[in-house]
Write an enzyme that holds these catalytic residues in place. Sequence first.
Site, PDB file in Angstrom:
ATOM      1  N   ASP A 100      -0.333  10.401   1.224  1.00 54.05           N
ATOM      2  CA  ASP A 100      -1.570  10.729   0.509  1.00 54.05           C
ATOM      3  C   ASP A 100      -2.257  11.921   1.146  1.00 54.05           C
ATOM      4  O   ASP A 100      -2.780  11.827   2.255  1.00 54.05           O
ATOM      5  CB  ASP A 100      -2.510   9.518   0.532  1.00 54.05           C
ATOM      6  CG  ASP A 100      -2.008   8.410  -0.369  1.00 54.05           C
ATOM      7  OD1 ASP A 100      -1.806   8.690  -1.561  1.00 54.05           O
ATOM      8  OD2 ASP A 100      -1.809   7.282   0.114  1.00 54.05           O
ATOM      9  N   MET A 107      -5.304  14.391   1.157  1.00 50.41           N
ATOM     10  CA  MET A 107      -6.694  14.477   0.671  1.00 50.41           C
ATOM     11  C   MET A 107      -7.428  15.600   1.401  1.00 50.41           C
ATOM     12  O   MET A 107      -7.236  15.779   2.609  1.00 50.41           O
ATOM     13  CB  MET A 107      -7.424  13.153   0.930  1.00 50.41           C
ATOM     14  CG  MET A 107      -6.720  11.937   0.350  1.00 50.41           C
ATOM     15  SD  MET A 107      -7.720  10.454   0.568  1.00 50.41           S
ATOM     16  CE  MET A 107      -6.549   9.188   0.064  1.00 50.41           C
ATOM     17  N   GLY A 145      -8.929   8.181  -3.028  1.00 50.69           N
ATOM     18  CA  GLY A 145      -9.743   8.585  -1.878  1.00 50.69           C
ATOM     19  C   GLY A 145      -9.619   7.634  -0.709  1.00 50.69           C
ATOM     20  O   GLY A 145      -9.744   8.060   0.439  1.00 50.69           O
ATOM     21  N   GLY A 176      -7.767   3.783   0.899  1.00 47.98           N
ATOM     22  CA  GLY A 176      -6.900   2.623   0.797  1.00 47.98           C
ATOM     23  C   GLY A 176      -7.733   1.355   0.776  1.00 47.98           C
ATOM     24  O   GLY A 176      -8.959   1.398   0.962  1.00 47.98           O
ATOM     25  N   GLY A 177      -7.089   0.240   0.518  1.00 48.22           N
ATOM     26  CA  GLY A 177      -7.754  -1.055   0.613  1.00 48.22           C
ATOM     27  C   GLY A 177      -8.731  -1.391  -0.488  1.00 48.22           C
ATOM     28  O   GLY A 177      -9.563  -2.277  -0.328  1.00 48.22           O
ATOM     29  N   GLY A 205      -2.533   1.896  -5.822  1.00 52.86           N
ATOM     30  CA  GLY A 205      -3.871   1.405  -5.507  1.00 52.86           C
ATOM     31  C   GLY A 205      -4.032  -0.090  -5.726  1.00 52.86           C
ATOM     32  O   GLY A 205      -3.871  -0.592  -6.848  1.00 52.86           O
ATOM     33  N   GLY A 206      -4.295  -0.810  -4.647  1.00 54.49           N
ATOM     34  CA  GLY A 206      -4.588  -2.237  -4.763  1.00 54.49           C
ATOM     35  C   GLY A 206      -3.407  -3.113  -5.142  1.00 54.49           C
ATOM     36  O   GLY A 206      -3.593  -4.212  -5.652  1.00 54.49           O
ATOM     37  N   GLY A 212      -0.183   0.332   0.227  1.00 55.24           N
ATOM     38  CA  GLY A 212      -0.661   0.735   1.549  1.00 55.24           C
ATOM     39  C   GLY A 212      -1.007  -0.471   2.395  1.00 55.24           C
ATOM     40  O   GLY A 212      -0.214  -0.941   3.220  1.00 55.24           O
ATOM     41  N   SER A 213      -2.198  -1.040   2.150  1.00 49.73           N
ATOM     42  CA  SER A 213      -2.685  -2.165   2.955  1.00 49.73           C
ATOM     43  C   SER A 213      -1.773  -3.376   2.899  1.00 49.73           C
ATOM     44  O   SER A 213      -1.615  -4.070   3.906  1.00 49.73           O
ATOM     45  CB  SER A 213      -4.057  -2.609   2.465  1.00 49.73           C
ATOM     46  OG  SER A 213      -4.845  -1.501   2.162  1.00 49.73           O
TER      47      SER A 213
HETATM   48  C1  DX5 Z   1      -5.626   6.066  -2.699  1.00 52.35           C
HETATM   49  C2  DX5 Z   1      -4.214   6.446  -2.357  1.00 52.35           C
HETATM   50  C3  DX5 Z   1      -3.285   5.297  -2.218  1.00 52.35           C
HETATM   51  C4  DX5 Z   1      -3.608   4.343  -1.084  1.00 52.35           C
HETATM   52  C5  DX5 Z   1      -3.234   2.972  -1.551  1.00 52.35           C
HETATM   53  O1  DX5 Z   1      -6.341   7.210  -2.997  1.00 52.35           O
HETATM   54  O2  DX5 Z   1      -3.672   7.307  -3.339  1.00 52.35           O
HETATM   55  O3  DX5 Z   1      -1.929   5.717  -2.123  1.00 52.35           O
HETATM   56  O4  DX5 Z   1      -2.928   4.612   0.092  1.00 52.35           O
HETATM   57  O5  DX5 Z   1      -3.671   2.054  -0.627  1.00 52.35           O
HETATM   58  P1  DX5 Z   1      -3.807   0.524  -0.981  1.00 52.35           P
HETATM   59  O6  DX5 Z   1      -2.410   0.039  -1.332  1.00 52.35           O
HETATM   60  O7  DX5 Z   1      -4.351  -0.081   0.269  1.00 52.35           O
HETATM   61  O8  DX5 Z   1      -4.713   0.406  -2.155  1.00 52.35           O
HETATM   62 ZN    ZN Z   2      -1.424   7.741  -3.283  1.00 51.90          ZN
END
Ligand code: DX5
Ligand code: ZN
Length: 217
Positions: free
Chosen positions: A34, A36, A141, A143-144, A175-176, A196-197
């Site tokens: 990711d 940013m 923007g 994670g989590g 995401g999520g 991610g998380s």
């Molecule tokens: C959010 C990112 C995601 C993030 C997902 O802007 O694009 O890739 O890492 O994280 P989780 O799985 O924790 O929602």
């Molecule tokens: Zn992403």
Amino acid sequence: MKKLAPSILAADFSNLSQQLRYIEIGGADVVHCDIMDGKFVPNITFGTVVVKAVSKTTKLPIDVHLMIENPDNFIEDFVKAGASYISVHQEEVVHLHRTIARIKELGAKAGVVINPATPVSTLSDILEFVDFVLVMSVNPGFGGQKFIPSTLNKIKQLAKIRKEKELSFEIEIDGGVTSENIKDILNAGCDMFVAGSSVFAQDNISAATTELKNLIS
Ligand code: DX5
Ligand code: ZN
């Protein structure tokens, strides 16, 4: 084949190579990075230096999600750093057809991303040119965050269009994503699952990877 793409955003960067090893052992297919810039999204992460380090450490393909202004200026650098997939946001890129063509020309798979508030209909004239569509199931923007259930509909819409128009783009969700909702996302027609998380924030990263992988296999 359905692909699991752990996002290193939630990883322990003080031990990144070990963390990558854990997801390899667990059966991950792709590493999601990711990017940013603190402008397109209200957070700053990392750039080509880290992507290069990841590509040196793992043989898994790297999926670079560009959440930055003027992504065109950086596409070549990310391909050089080792990206196999690159996605840009529909909301940011003005000449999307040109940008997608450029990513492909450089030898990477080209994807377009839509935020939760952006309808699938905005993609109607680009779908035949992309290798994949990334549906954001949280506002980008951080994670989590919590999965926004209405985004499942977008996956269904995309899968329907793909079938009707005989296209072959992959559908990715980001995401999520958790072990609780991943089956619903799979059933909606998704091909690539970013997590991610639910991977890196778990006690046993390999086991968490395997659990999610099994749920989509
Ligand atoms: C959010 C990112 C995601 C993030 C997902 O802007 O694009 O890739 O890492 O994280 P989780 O799985 O924790 O929602
Ligand atoms: Zn992403």
